[in-house]
Scaffold this motif. Structure first.
Motif, mmCIF file in Angstrom:
data_model
loop_
_atom_site.group_PDB
_atom_site.id
_atom_site.type_symbol
_atom_site.label_atom_id
_atom_site.label_comp_id
_atom_site.label_asym_id
_atom_site.label_seq_id
_atom_site.Cartn_x
_atom_site.Cartn_y
_atom_site.Cartn_z
ATOM 1 N N CYS A 301 0.851 -1.185 0.000
ATOM 2 C CA CYS A 301 0.000 0.000 0.000
ATOM 3 C C CYS A 301 0.891 1.240 0.000
ATOM 4 O O CYS A 301 1.843 1.319 0.782
ATOM 5 N N PRO A 302 0.632 2.227 -0.878
ATOM 6 C CA PRO A 302 1.456 3.444 -0.903
ATOM 7 C C PRO A 302 1.516 4.164 0.440
ATOM 8 O O PRO A 302 2.516 4.807 0.756
ATOM 9 N N ALA A 303 0.451 4.020 1.245
ATOM 10 C CA ALA A 303 0.424 4.684 2.555
ATOM 11 C C ALA A 303 0.945 3.776 3.669
ATOM 12 O O ALA A 303 0.982 4.184 4.828
ATOM 13 N N CYS A 343 -6.199 6.528 -2.028
ATOM 14 C CA CYS A 343 -5.594 6.810 -3.334
ATOM 15 C C CYS A 343 -6.125 5.886 -4.426
ATOM 16 O O CYS A 343 -6.002 6.178 -5.613
ATOM 17 N N GLY A 344 -6.668 4.728 -4.032
ATOM 18 C CA GLY A 344 -7.253 3.802 -4.994
ATOM 19 C C GLY A 344 -6.274 2.887 -5.687
ATOM 20 O O GLY A 344 -6.672 2.113 -6.571
ATOM 21 N N ALA A 345 -4.994 2.924 -5.294
ATOM 22 C CA ALA A 345 -3.994 2.079 -5.955
ATOM 23 C C ALA A 345 -4.297 0.596 -5.790
ATOM 24 O O ALA A 345 -3.896 -0.225 -6.615
ATOM 25 N N CYS A 346 -5.014 0.239 -4.729
ATOM 26 C CA CYS A 346 -5.305 -1.165 -4.436
ATOM 27 C C CYS A 346 -6.492 -1.704 -5.225
ATOM 28 O O CYS A 346 -6.649 -2.924 -5.376
ATOM 29 N N LEU A 347 -7.353 -0.826 -5.730
ATOM 30 C CA LEU A 347 -8.639 -1.267 -6.268
ATOM 31 C C LEU A 347 -8.502 -2.192 -7.465
ATOM 32 O O LEU A 347 -9.197 -3.211 -7.561
#
Length: 370
Positions: A301-303, A343-347
């Motif tokens: 995860c970016p965060a 951020c939605g990177a995981c979706l």
């Protein structure tokens, strides 16, 4: 005591293994006297497989277990121990840790030696320091008998690791709730296909399956009154013929007695009981939860949020309540649900198409209840 063997190793082990990760406590330390009574009772009943690790009980488990077992003939029991692969940075570290383990145990050799907790990152560490060559050298010196690994990741990584080396055995998490939900059954299939010595950990899922909500326990109590909920979990695992050892991290004498009753002699599940277990799983699935399989495709995860770790905590809390061990493990996560930046990177990575940022918000309700 049910005894099992495999063609790969040719050795005979008790179906029930004693896991030394959850030993009884007194005044903040291992209760030696109680632990000794429990280990002796298990040994006297035929248990011959005892499992520990460098990090268990803050480094004290190895010494306590070794001290108690040394009263028995060395050839009468097997010891499993683990290299904490995330700790060593150099070859000298490997030597230091391994020698410390032998010293703590008070043994000249370790029967089953594992690369501890294989994940993507830990497997990279094993390869980077060539830890398998190190283990082979120790085996050539007579200080290790069998080389294996314990595992906490996806079936895809499991297959990669299996294909990378001629392993003697593997240790996996397997129970009736995780068989499909966490794809644990696929791991068993791969081990059976290779004929590898198989050790199962968390058969009672950290105690969860011994403390079912009544709606889920009902089918089991009605089908076979008088059996403990924990015995159903052990019998599910042991009914799979490819399983050699079921590790149970026993914390009190009654758990030892109950597990010994379950495995002495062992009674496989019949079709009526399998049907009851299927009803139990269905009831657990009806309890509101997040449909995460723990595949970790959403990571990193970016965060920095441990998405599967948070979801696993939420699902366990919903189904089984505030188990202290689960709350403690959640507290140890570096980043929890509230670090999500949506951020939605995981979706696009989630095979289950979960709305992960929205699902993470569910944990705010749980956090408020703690």
């Amino acid at each position: 005591m049910e005894m099992r063997t495999t063609q790969k190793t040719g050795i005979k082990t008790s179906l029930l293994g004693f896991g030394c990760m959850r030993l009884p406590q007194k005044d903040g330390a291992i209760d030696y006297a109680e632990t000794e009574r429990m280990l002796d009772a298990a040994y006297d009943a035929g248990v011959n497989y005892f499992d520990t690790a460098y990090v268990y009980h803050g480094g004290k488990s190895e010494g306590v277990m070794g001290s108690i077992l040394k009263k028995h003939p060395r050839a009468s029991f097997y010891v499993a121990d683990k290299m904490p692969v995330w700790l060593p940075k150099t070859r000298d570290d490997l030597e230091r840790i391994f020698n410390e383990q032998l010293e703590r145990l008070g043994l000249e050799y370790i029967d089953f030696y594992l690369m501890h907790s294989m994940t993507v990152n830990n497997w990279s560490a094993v390869k980077r320091l060539d830890m398998l060559r190190f283990a082979e050298e120790k085996r050539a010196q007579g200080k290790i008998r069998y080389i294996g690994f314990s595992f906490h990741d996806t079936p895809e990584l499991f297959r990669e690791i299996l294909d990378a080396y001629d392993w003697d055995f593997a240790q996996i998490q397997y129970n009736y709730l995780d068989e499909k939900g966490q794809r644990a059954g696929e791991l068993c299939d791969m081990l059976e296909q290779r004929g590898l010595f198989t050790v199962v950990m968390e058969p009672v899922r950290g105690g969860d399956l011994a403390a079912l909500p009544e709606v889920a326990a009902g089918p089991l109590r009605q089908t076979t009154p008088g059996r403990s909920l924990a015995s159903w979990a052990l019998r599910f695992v042991g009914s799979r013929p490819g399983v050699n050892v079921i590790l149970s991290g026993m914390s009190d004498p009654e758990q030892v007695r109950d597990n010994l009753r379950t495995c002495s002699p062992f009674d496989p599940l019949d079709e009526r009981e399998r049907s009851a277990l299927a009803q139990t799983v269905a009831e657990l699935e009806r309890i509101p939860h997040i449909a995460c399989t723990g595949c970790r495709y959403c990571m990193p995860c970016p965060a920095g949020v441990d998405i599967p770790g948070n979801f696993d905590f939420y699902n366990g809390f919903q189904r089984f309540g505030p188990n202290p061990g689960r709350v403690r493990r959640w507290g140890m996560l570096d980043k929890k649900y509230d670090a999500c930046i949506a951020c939605g990177a995981c979706l696009s990575k989630c095979p289950q198409h979960l709305a992960i940022p929205e699902e993470l918000k569910r944990l705010a309700e749980v956090a408020a209840a703690l």
